[in-house]
Design an enzyme around this catalytic site. Structure first.
Site, PDB file in Angstrom:
ATOM      1  CG  ASP A 221     -54.000 -16.482  24.578  1.00 22.90           C
ATOM      2  OD1 ASP A 221     -54.879 -15.643  24.841  1.00 22.90           O
ATOM      3  OD2 ASP A 221     -53.673 -17.374  25.367  1.00 22.90           O
ATOM      4  CG  HIS A 296     -64.479 -11.569   7.219  1.00 22.83           C
ATOM      5  ND1 HIS A 296     -65.733 -11.420   6.669  1.00 22.83           N
ATOM      6  CD2 HIS A 296     -63.787 -10.451   6.871  1.00 22.83           C
ATOM      7  CE1 HIS A 296     -65.797 -10.261   6.022  1.00 22.83           C
ATOM      8  NE2 HIS A 296     -64.631  -9.652   6.131  1.00 22.83           N
TER       9      HIS A 296
END
Length: 449
Positions: A221, A296
């Site tokens: 989160d 990435h």
């Protein structure tokens, strides 16, 4: 603990940061650890604590606070400690907590709230002199049973001139670190490691004049997320290592956020590189800079979403977003066609103005094209329209079929190869010495001196 020489160096660096960033003044404690120790040291072992991971350390910490909370250091030596009584320390001044041991949550307690709460007062410091101190929440004991409404680890509320550094927060049953309406604070040299599920936020922060730097977060989160009521923040050298990613929000009625800098943010295998999230509401968000981002393997990249579907619609014409710059973003996301690598969605009634997207070079890891989506957003770069004086609303999608030059970006050696689950104990991490490629942390680890 910092030497006098290092304190001078840190002050010089802070001056540079204040000039280059959005801090409005000095941050951190008003007096040094040595000054506090010269007043008094309260060793929790002298107040009934034992480092056997069997006897409650919560009450001894609060008893030590009675003697050292108005000047002094509460010392928790090396060793393992059990916490059953949640710690609540209010209106302390000129005091510190030196956490050199590891505090473990009692797995049988059903208490909610914050395990460790500091509220009111000023001139406070929570740190480990060895950089090995930690709070272990053992959240998996809740999560393995499907329970995610549970205790939080650390709460700093309405405190002025403070710092938290050189500690690890691990496996929170719910949120790890909440900073609420605090001011003149500094957070640095931390590792936060949680389970792979929503609701296990890393750092949620609101207040004024706060510097957060050199922090690694693993969870599913929020990495480091700004809430409404935030002003003059500088957030940099952040390593979201298999996380939800950094964000702002969710924002609703009466939103008031200004003068926020995020710089040197590295995001690996997370939900987003950065997301601003709202749905309706009102108020204003202004003067934001998001500079030097590398990503990435993320689901989303640059995402300003005023129609965020994961929150209920709030009454209002929408938040007014203005003077926001995204600059020097590199890297890749998993699927840039199905999830746009650049998305700026603004309210029809309150279009975004003065938005700048500059040198944002991102590419998809799957497929051979990506999309940019803009709606009611005015400024320069990507799919933005330039004429904010127009009353016409718009929505546009741009398809990019070739990789932008310069999108390639380095990775970090500590990038995780898998997430931590929610049904087994999560190990306490070592605090890293690198949080963004090529960037030197502002402060050496306390345990390195």
């Amino acid at each position: 603990m910092r030497s006098k020489t290092f304190s001078v160096l840190s002050s010089c660096l802070l001056l540079i940061a204040t000039v280059q960033g959005q801090l409005s003044g000095s941050v951190g404690p008003s007096t040094s650890i040595s000054d506090k120790k010269a007043v008094k040291t309260c060793n929790v072992l002298d107040y009934g604590a034992t480092n056997d991971n069997k006897t409650d350390v919560g009450q001894p910490i609060m008893d030590a606070f009675e003697d050292c909370g108005s000047g002094g250091v509460i010392y928790i030596p090396d060793g393992d400690y059990l916490i059953q009584e949640w710690v609540s320390l209010e209106n302390g001044t000129a005091f510190a907590i030196q956490l050199d041991g590891v505090i473990y949550r009692n797995g049988t307690t059903t208490s909610q709230g914050y395990m460790f709460g500091i509220s009111g007062g000023s001139d406070f410091e929570l740190y480990s002199s060895t950089s090995k101190g930690a709070i272990q929440g053992s959240g998996y004991l809740y999560h393995m049973n499907g329970e995610f409404t549970a205790p939080r680890l650390l709460h700093i509320s309405d405190v002025s001139h403070w710092s938290v550094h050189d500690i690890a927060l691990v496996d929170a049953p719910m949120f790890h670190f909440v900073i609420d309406d605090a001011s003149n604070g500094e957070v640095y040299n931390m590792a936060i490691r949680g389970g792979n599920s929503g609701g296990l936020d890393g750092i949620d922060v609101s207040g004024d004049n706060i510097w957060i730097h050199d922090v690694m977060v693993t969870n599913k989160d929020e990495c480091v997320t700004v809430k409404t009521g935030s002003h003059n923040f500088q957030i940099e050298n952040i390593y979201c290592n298999w996380s939800g990613g950094c964000a702002m929000g969710s924002l609703g009625s009466g939103t008031n956020v200004s003068n926020i800098v995020y710089r040197n943010i590295y995001t690996w295998n997370s939900n987003q590189m950065y997301m601003i999230k709202s749905n309706g509401g009102d108020g204003e968000v202004s003067n934001l800079l998001f500079e030097n981002f590398i990503g990435h393997g993320n689901a989303y990249s640059l995402d300003l979403d005023s129609e965020w579907s994961s929150m209920d619609t709030v009454d209002g014409d929408g938040i007014f977003y203005r003077n926001i710059t995204f600059k020097n973003w590199k890297g890749t996301e998993t699927d840039g066609e199905s999830r746009p690598s650049i998305r700026v969605i603004c309210p029809e009634a309150t279009p975004c103005t003065d938005i700048t997207i500059e040198d944002v070079d991102l590419w998809t890891e799957e497929g051979d094209s990506e999309t940019y989506v803009c709606k009611n957003a005015f400024g320069s770069g990507a799919c933005l329209k330039s004429d904010s004086s127009s009353t016409a609303t718009y929505a546009t999608t741009t398809t990019v079929t070739s990789a932008p030059s310069g999108y390639s970006a380095t990775t970090m050696a500590a990038d995780l190869t898998s997430a931590f689950g929610t049904d087994a104990s999560i190990p306490i991490p070592t605090i890293p010495t690198s949080f963004y490629p090529g960037a030197t942390p502002y402060s050496a680890l306390a345990g390195s001196s």
